[in-house]
Design an enzyme around this catalytic site. Structure first.
Site, PDB file in Angstrom:
ATOM      1  N   LYS A  32       0.679  -1.079  -0.007  1.00 57.57           N
ATOM      2  CA  LYS A  32       0.159  -0.116  -0.003  1.00 57.57           C
ATOM      3  C   LYS A  32       0.924   1.164   0.020  1.00 57.57           C
ATOM      4  O   LYS A  32       0.735   2.158  -0.769  1.00 57.57           O
ATOM      5  CB  LYS A  32      -1.008   0.052   1.258  1.00 57.57           C
ATOM      6  CG  LYS A  32      -1.565   1.244   1.415  1.00 57.57           C
ATOM      7  CD  LYS A  32      -2.407   1.210   2.732  1.00 57.57           C
ATOM      8  CE  LYS A  32      -1.882   0.911   4.078  1.00 57.57           C
ATOM      9  NZ  LYS A  32      -1.224   2.134   4.617  1.00 57.57           N
ATOM     10  N   THR A  33       1.868   1.307   1.127  1.00 55.78           N
ATOM     11  CA  THR A  33       2.822   2.581   0.986  1.00 55.78           C
ATOM     12  C   THR A  33       3.399   2.677  -0.221  1.00 55.78           C
ATOM     13  O   THR A  33       3.645   3.796  -0.732  1.00 55.78           O
ATOM     14  CB  THR A  33       3.612   2.424   2.299  1.00 55.78           C
ATOM     15  OG1 THR A  33       2.956   1.928   3.432  1.00 55.78           O
ATOM     16  CG2 THR A  33       4.493   3.589   2.315  1.00 55.78           C
ATOM     17  N   ASP A 223      -4.780   8.208   3.305  1.00 59.32           N
ATOM     18  CA  ASP A 223      -4.284   6.821   3.820  1.00 59.32           C
ATOM     19  C   ASP A 223      -5.278   6.210   4.803  1.00 59.32           C
ATOM     20  O   ASP A 223      -5.630   6.943   5.619  1.00 59.32           O
ATOM     21  CB  ASP A 223      -2.877   6.840   4.445  1.00 59.32           C
ATOM     22  CG  ASP A 223      -2.412   5.416   4.581  1.00 59.32           C
ATOM     23  OD1 ASP A 223      -2.880   4.314   3.831  1.00 59.32           O
ATOM     24  OD2 ASP A 223      -1.215   5.346   5.095  1.00 59.32           O
ATOM     25  N   GLU A 224      -5.328   4.824   5.005  1.00 64.03           N
ATOM     26  CA  GLU A 224      -5.943   4.175   6.226  1.00 64.03           C
ATOM     27  C   GLU A 224      -7.598   4.704   6.231  1.00 64.03           C
ATOM     28  O   GLU A 224      -8.141   5.241   7.302  1.00 64.03           O
ATOM     29  CB  GLU A 224      -5.360   4.395   7.272  1.00 64.03           C
ATOM     30  CG  GLU A 224      -3.900   3.801   7.316  1.00 64.03           C
ATOM     31  CD  GLU A 224      -3.901   2.209   7.555  1.00 64.03           C
ATOM     32  OE1 GLU A 224      -4.968   1.716   7.233  1.00 64.03           O
ATOM     33  OE2 GLU A 224      -2.731   1.716   7.631  1.00 64.03           O
ATOM     34  N   GLN A 254      -9.384  -4.311   7.929  1.00 60.77           N
ATOM     35  CA  GLN A 254      -8.548  -3.803   9.040  1.00 60.77           C
ATOM     36  C   GLN A 254      -9.268  -2.638   9.598  1.00 60.77           C
ATOM     37  O   GLN A 254      -8.427  -2.034  10.343  1.00 60.77           O
ATOM     38  CB  GLN A 254      -7.041  -3.516   8.634  1.00 60.77           C
ATOM     39  CG  GLN A 254      -6.476  -4.817   7.814  1.00 60.77           C
ATOM     40  CD  GLN A 254      -5.068  -4.446   7.250  1.00 60.77           C
ATOM     41  OE1 GLN A 254      -4.211  -4.130   8.394  1.00 60.77           O
ATOM     42  NE2 GLN A 254      -4.728  -4.478   6.158  1.00 60.77           N
ATOM     43  N   ARG A 607      -0.131  -9.803  11.074  1.00 62.41           N
ATOM     44  CA  ARG A 607       1.033  -9.340  11.467  1.00 62.41           C
ATOM     45  C   ARG A 607       2.081 -10.379  11.002  1.00 62.41           C
ATOM     46  O   ARG A 607       3.238 -10.020  11.035  1.00 62.41           O
ATOM     47  CB  ARG A 607       1.014  -8.904  12.611  1.00 62.41           C
ATOM     48  CG  ARG A 607      -0.016  -7.917  13.251  1.00 62.41           C
ATOM     49  CD  ARG A 607       0.073  -6.902  12.443  1.00 62.41           C
ATOM     50  NE  ARG A 607      -1.089  -6.783  11.299  1.00 62.41           N
ATOM     51  CZ  ARG A 607      -0.883  -6.197  10.309  1.00 62.41           C
ATOM     52  NH1 ARG A 607       0.123  -5.265   9.921  1.00 62.41           N
ATOM     53  NH2 ARG A 607      -1.777  -6.295   9.484  1.00 62.41           N
TER      54      ARG A 607
END
Length: 761
Positions: A32-33, A223-224, A254, A607
């Site tokens: 994503k980043t 973002d997010e 998430q 994770r």
């Protein structure tokens, strides 16, 4: 366009789509980043002015990482992008426009502790019961109102809100909210929620300001996005209304922050706001093995509210996910600690390759004890941050007061530290005088002879003169030079230096570390303004993620799952997979709450990079009583093909028990084969518990919970999950009465009546 190399087709398409509304659904570990940063770089490379790009994140750490990556592609132009957290970006705008809403440009930003301190003072002044009006509860109530853009005036005029408050015995909440808002305004202070609340107010009341920033920010990226609340959603929607070049990035799977106002509907319904929306799905997971990804998919598939995607991994299949059963929470810690020790020694790993994730902070105790016993170094995340230590907050309060002398909380903190003969009685007189004369506390401080007797007046006057001298220094010196001057001349450095205890030495070293940090800030080349005021704004806007930054120490990481979001580890242990713990008992009242708990489990699982371990206990101490626990329903939702069961814990030598044999056979049947790589005999449990795959009790037709306010020992009841049972004990006082019930199918359980759904037979 070298920056496009290495992107997969889905990532590339998302980067190349420059104009119009865009939603990028980014699965866990999908890069994503990288996509966000390359998309911004692509905009600049194709002629978009960096000053016209706004990128909103949830942590300063994420913003820094993105900016550094963009600089590698487009160079120094990346410095001109408006990029940062929601709070930092809108604080910057508010400092420019503050006068329009009656605030000074140098307003203070209150952290949570400051806000609660103001609330406690108000409760004391109003003579309210601090147990009924708990400061945490009041703070969260006000925060929730602001995040839903409910002012104190609207709060007091809303019949439903008022009815709720009065029915709970807290009819003064509206008045507290009003007093709190006025107190902050008088002090020239905003809390974290105000940074969004006041931005919405600014954009609503001043169309010319809204128009200015709508045309300035021609391209928006968020973002997010699944973590945005109503207030954030509205600001973004307003700013994007003219150009509609808005790109939101996130993963509905998430979304785990409903408790702090995040609204998953913002991402689920994004297409309703922008019918011509283009959607890109990043579905390849580059982080985890195939087995881990498959487990995550089988979990989240049980949620009804979601944006469908097919996350996959092309990495190795990897080890099966190990499910470990313990007989108690202490034994669970022992099993986990020994597994970490074994994995590290056999696979040549570092301690920092391991993380233990839990649902609640209280679970860390058994883990810590077990790790200490076999000398495994660890670090707990979410503890007291550097900037929350007393000595740091003391010196920072001096900085705050120097910059904004109206800051009442800062003044109260330092006016008599180090001691200078200004006692609590004198401070109370100053505050009372300020209230009665409708002036700020600072105005009373600089004119003490009007309100105080000779001795007290002289001490206060000396303090005021000192702060005024700091203001002169701050206006002309760098952040470091001003900070050092204040630390020395306030008396803080001398006071701590003279304390020769170990604690005193640590506090002195912490002050030196703060000054070192300010020195580093003063020497940064990427910022033009290097005054103390700018440094203080950076500190005030640190997020919890920034404060708990890992310094690459070789330690096992312990943290709640909420704290782990955005992190990754080679090996992850998710502990406490039991009903009423995970999922939490508080989440069992509605589907939306339960689905958020499932998303939290999904976050925990994803994770892990190479190895995932899951554990649960069949008994656990709660409220000082040992209770039996049943495995979490989430374990039933995992496809057994990807699992390896380890039910071999031996607290005492014992023969194989048919109960666990049945349990094992049940798992094997689901998986179509042997679920164990090395079957071992299991031992008998200390308390009776249900099979991990036992079918839940089917409630009687027309099942409806009864009023249990008059429940008595000996009564027979039905629970919608545990079946039929008999009440054998009641203890505690309303509303926290606990009932001990013996259920025919699963044995004895202890339930809080206010949460238990029981039908009295």
């Amino acid at each position: 366009m070298d920056y496009l190399k290495g992107l997969n087709p889905a990532q590339r398409d998302a980067v190349l789509q420059m104009n119009g509304p865009v939603m990028i659904i980014a699965g866990a570990g999908s890069g994503k980043t990288r996509v966000i940063t390359m998309r911004v770089a692509h905009l600049i490379a194709n002629g978009v002015d960096a000053f016209n790009i706004l990128v909103l994140t949830f942590t300063n750490k994420a913003a820094r990482e993105m900016r550094e990556r963009i600089m590698h592609v487009v160079g120094e132009e990346a410095k001109n992008i408006w990029m940062g957290t929601f709070h930092s970006v809108f604080a910057k705008i508010l400092r420019v426009e503050a006068d329009k809403i009656g605030y000074p440009n140098n307003f203070t930003i209150y952290d949570t502790d400051d806000s609660k301190s103001v609330i406690r003072a108000i409760l004391k002044e109003m003579n309210l019961d601090d147990k009924l009006y708990n400061a945490n509860f009041v703070y969260n109530r006000i925060s929730g109102a602001k995040n839903n853009l409910i002012s104190w005036q609207e709060y007091q005029q809303n019949d439903q809100i008022q009815a709720d408050d009065f029915s709970s015995g807290r009819g003064q909440l509206g008045k507290i909210y009003e007093t709190y808002s006025n107190r902050c305004f008088r002090a020239g202070a905003m809390d974290f929620d105000d940074l969004l609340f006041k931005t919405n107010e600014l954009l609503k009341r001043y169309p010319e300001v809204l128009n200015k920033y709508q045309h300035k920010f021609k391209y928006l990226m968020v973002d997010e996005y699944q973590d945005t609340n109503f207030s954030q959603y509205l600001i973004v929607k307003k700013l994007a209304a003219v150009n509609e070049n808005i790109c939101v990035v996130g993963d509905d799977a998430q979304s785990i922050y409903a408790f702090r106002g995040a609204n998953i509907q913002n991402i689920l319904n994004f297409e309703k706001d922008y019918p011509d929306l283009k959607v890109f799905k990043l579905e390849q997971n580059y982080r985890s093995t195939q087995n881990i990804v498959n487990v995550a998919n089988s979990i989240i598939a049980n949620n009804k509210e979601q944006l469908k995607k097919n996350v996959f991994s092309e990495k190795e299949e990897g080890d099966k996910i190990k499910v470990m059963r313990a007989f108690s929470d202490n034994e669970e810690g022992k099993i986990v600690a020994e597994a970490i020790m074994q994995e590290r020694s056999t696979k040549g790993m570092k301690w920092h390759d391991f993380a233990i994730l839990y649902r609640t902070n209280a679970q860390s105790r058994s883990m810590e004890e077990a790790l200490r016993k076999i000398n495994i170094p660890y670090k707990i995340y979410g503890g007291q941050s550097f900037y929350q230590r007393k000595e740091i907050k003391d010196l920072i309060a001096y900085f705050r007061l120097t910059i904004n002398p109206a800051d009442e909380e800062a003044l109260k903190r330092v006016i008599n530290y180090p001691r200078r003969g200004i006692g609590d009685t004198t401070v109370d007189k100053i505050i009372l005088a300020a209230d009665q004369n409708m002036v700020t506390v600072w105005e009373a401080v600089i004119n003490p002879s009007k309100y105080l007797d000779g001795r007290s007046s002289a001490a206060v006057a000396t303090f005021a003169t000192m702060i005024q001298s700091f203001q002169v220094i701050t206006r002309t010196q760098s952040a470091y030079d001003a900070a050092l001057h204040i630390a020395q001349h306030s008396g803080i450095l001398k006071d701590l230096y003279e304390d020769k205890s170990v604690e005193g030495l640590n506090r002195y070293e912490n002050i030196q570390e703060l000054l070192n940090g300010i020195k580093e800030f003063s020497e940064r080349e990427d910022i033009e303004e290097k005054g103390l005021e700018v440094f203080m704004q950076d500190v005030a806007l640190l997020t919890s993620d920034d404060k708990n930054d890992n310094k690459d120490a070789d330690t096992v990481s312990l943290m709640t799952i909420h704290s782990a979001k955005g992190l990754e580890f080679p090996q992850v242990f998710v502990v406490g997979l039991e009903e009423n713990l995970f999922p939490s008992q508080m989440s069992l009242n509605s589907r939306s709450d339960l689905e958020e708990e499932r998303r939290l489990f999904y976050v925990a699982v994803t994770r892990a990079e190479r190895r995932l371990h899951i554990s649960y206990a069949t008994s656990r101490f709660k409220f000082g009583t040992l209770i039996s626990c049943e495995p979490s329903r989430f374990l039933d939702e995992i496809d057994a093909r990807y699992l390896e069961l380890d039910f071999t814990a031996k607290p005492a030598p014992s023969a194989s028990n048919p109960f666990f044999d049945d349990e094992r056979n049940s798992w094997n049947k689901r998986s179509g084969g042997d679920a164990f790589s090395k079957p071992k005999p299991a031992t008998a449990p200390p308390v009776k518990t249900t099979s991990i795959l036992a079918k839940a009790h089917v409630p009687s037709p027309g099942f409806a919970p009864s009023d249990t306010s008059n429940l008595q020992v000996g009564m027979e009841v039905e629970h919608e999950r545990f079946g039929f049972g008999k009440v054998i004990n009641l203890e505690g006082n309303k509303p926290d009465i606990k009932a001990t019930i013996f259920f025919k199918e699963i044995g004895q359980k202890q339930l809080l009546l206010k949460f238990a759904k029981l039908r009295i037979l």
